[in-house]
Write a protein that holds these residues in place. Structure first.
Motif, short mmCIF file in Angstrom:
data_model
loop_
_atom_site.label_atom_id
_atom_site.label_comp_id
_atom_site.label_asym_id
_atom_site.label_seq_id
_atom_site.Cartn_x
_atom_site.Cartn_y
_atom_site.Cartn_z
N MET A 1 0.57 -1.42 0.43
CA MET A 1 0.04 -0.01 -0.03
C MET A 1 1.05 1.06 -0.16
SD MET A 1 -2.94 1.64 2.33
CE MET A 1 -4.11 -0.66 2.52
N ASP A 2 2.67 1.19 0.50
CA ASP A 2 2.97 2.14 0.74
C ASP A 2 3.17 2.77 -0.57
OD1 ASP A 2 3.10 2.74 3.50
OD2 ASP A 2 4.87 0.90 3.90
N GLU A 3 3.82 2.12 -1.50
CA GLU A 3 4.36 1.96 -2.82
C GLU A 3 2.79 3.07 -3.47
OE1 GLU A 3 4.75 -0.87 -2.08
OE2 GLU A 3 6.76 -0.98 -1.72
N ILE A 37 -10.49 -8.35 6.54
CA ILE A 37 -11.38 -6.61 5.47
C ILE A 37 -12.34 -7.01 5.00
CG2 ILE A 37 -9.79 -7.69 2.96
CD1 ILE A 37 -8.92 -4.75 3.12
N ARG A 38 -13.28 -6.41 5.15
CA ARG A 38 -14.47 -6.31 4.21
C ARG A 38 -13.72 -6.15 2.93
NH1 ARG A 38 -18.94 -3.42 7.95
NH2 ARG A 38 -18.22 -4.57 10.16
N PHE A 39 -15.38 -6.79 2.30
CA PHE A 39 -15.01 -6.66 0.14
C PHE A 39 -15.23 -5.08 0.23
CE2 PHE A 39 -16.66 -6.70 -3.68
CZ PHE A 39 -15.38 -7.14 -4.85
N SER A 40 -16.11 -4.66 0.97
CA SER A 40 -16.54 -3.17 0.96
C SER A 40 -15.33 -2.18 1.10
CB SER A 40 -18.25 -2.76 1.62
OG SER A 40 -17.84 -2.69 2.61
N THR A 41 -14.51 -2.51 2.02
CA THR A 41 -13.51 -2.20 2.47
C THR A 41 -12.48 -1.99 1.39
OG1 THR A 41 -13.77 -1.84 5.00
CG2 THR A 41 -11.42 -1.71 3.93
N ALA A 47 -10.40 1.27 -5.42
CA ALA A 47 -11.44 2.80 -6.41
C ALA A 47 -10.52 4.08 -6.15
CB ALA A 47 -12.94 2.44 -6.28
N ALA A 48 -9.96 3.48 -5.03
CA ALA A 48 -9.60 5.68 -4.32
C ALA A 48 -8.57 5.27 -4.74
CB ALA A 48 -9.29 5.80 -2.64
N LEU A 49 -7.17 3.95 -4.86
CA LEU A 49 -6.43 4.34 -5.30
C LEU A 49 -5.68 3.53 -6.65
CD1 LEU A 49 -4.45 2.10 -2.33
CD2 LEU A 49 -4.55 4.73 -3.00
N GLU A 50 -7.22 3.48 -7.31
CA GLU A 50 -6.91 3.46 -8.97
C GLU A 50 -6.26 2.33 -9.21
OE1 GLU A 50 -5.98 6.25 -11.10
OE2 GLU A 50 -7.97 8.01 -10.18
N CYS A 51 -6.25 1.31 -8.23
CA CYS A 51 -5.76 -0.79 -8.92
C CYS A 51 -6.90 -1.37 -8.43
CB CYS A 51 -4.89 -0.45 -7.39
SG CYS A 51 -5.28 -0.53 -6.12
N GLU A 52 -6.52 -2.72 -8.59
CA GLU A 52 -6.62 -4.75 -8.87
C GLU A 52 -6.08 -4.59 -6.90
OE1 GLU A 52 -8.73 -5.16 -11.16
OE2 GLU A 52 -8.38 -3.49 -12.36
N VAL A 53 -7.40 -5.73 -7.02
CA VAL A 53 -7.12 -6.26 -5.32
C VAL A 53 -5.67 -6.51 -5.22
CG1 VAL A 53 -8.17 -7.53 -4.22
CG2 VAL A 53 -9.76 -6.50 -4.84
N THR A 58 -1.35 -9.76 -1.43
CA THR A 58 0.04 -11.47 -1.40
C THR A 58 0.30 -11.58 -0.22
OG1 THR A 58 1.77 -9.84 0.09
CG2 THR A 58 1.17 -8.78 -2.05
N THR A 59 0.40 -12.82 -1.13
CA THR A 59 0.06 -14.61 0.04
C THR A 59 1.65 -14.77 -0.09
OG1 THR A 59 0.46 -15.64 -1.94
CG2 THR A 59 -1.53 -15.30 -1.19
N ASP A 60 2.22 -15.16 1.57
CA ASP A 60 3.06 -15.05 2.40
C ASP A 60 2.82 -16.48 2.36
OD1 ASP A 60 4.08 -12.77 1.88
OD2 ASP A 60 3.83 -11.68 3.92
#
Length: 63
Positions: A1-3, A37-41, A47-53, A58-60
């Protein structure tokens, strides 16, 4: 999220305002301490960051 935030010139506080989620809760997500995390969140953040899920999650896998 930082990037993503940096690339968009947005602070966590601004994201909080846009998404309607507290800075504390976003910080928990950002610092990988969230257990759910809720799907709506998730949708609102994307939407706010204009990105994809996949840009946020990520998965570790321990092998």
């Amino acid at each position: 999220m930082d990037e993503l935030l940096a690339a968009r010139g947005m602070t966590l506080t601004e994201l909080s305002r846009v998404v309607g989620v507290s800075v504390v809760n976003l910080s928990v997500l950002k610092n990988d301490r969230a257990r759910a995390i809720r799907f709506s969140t998730l949708h609102a953040i994307c939407a706010a960051l204009e990105c994809e899920v996949g840009d946020l999650l990520t998965t570790d896998v321990d092998t």
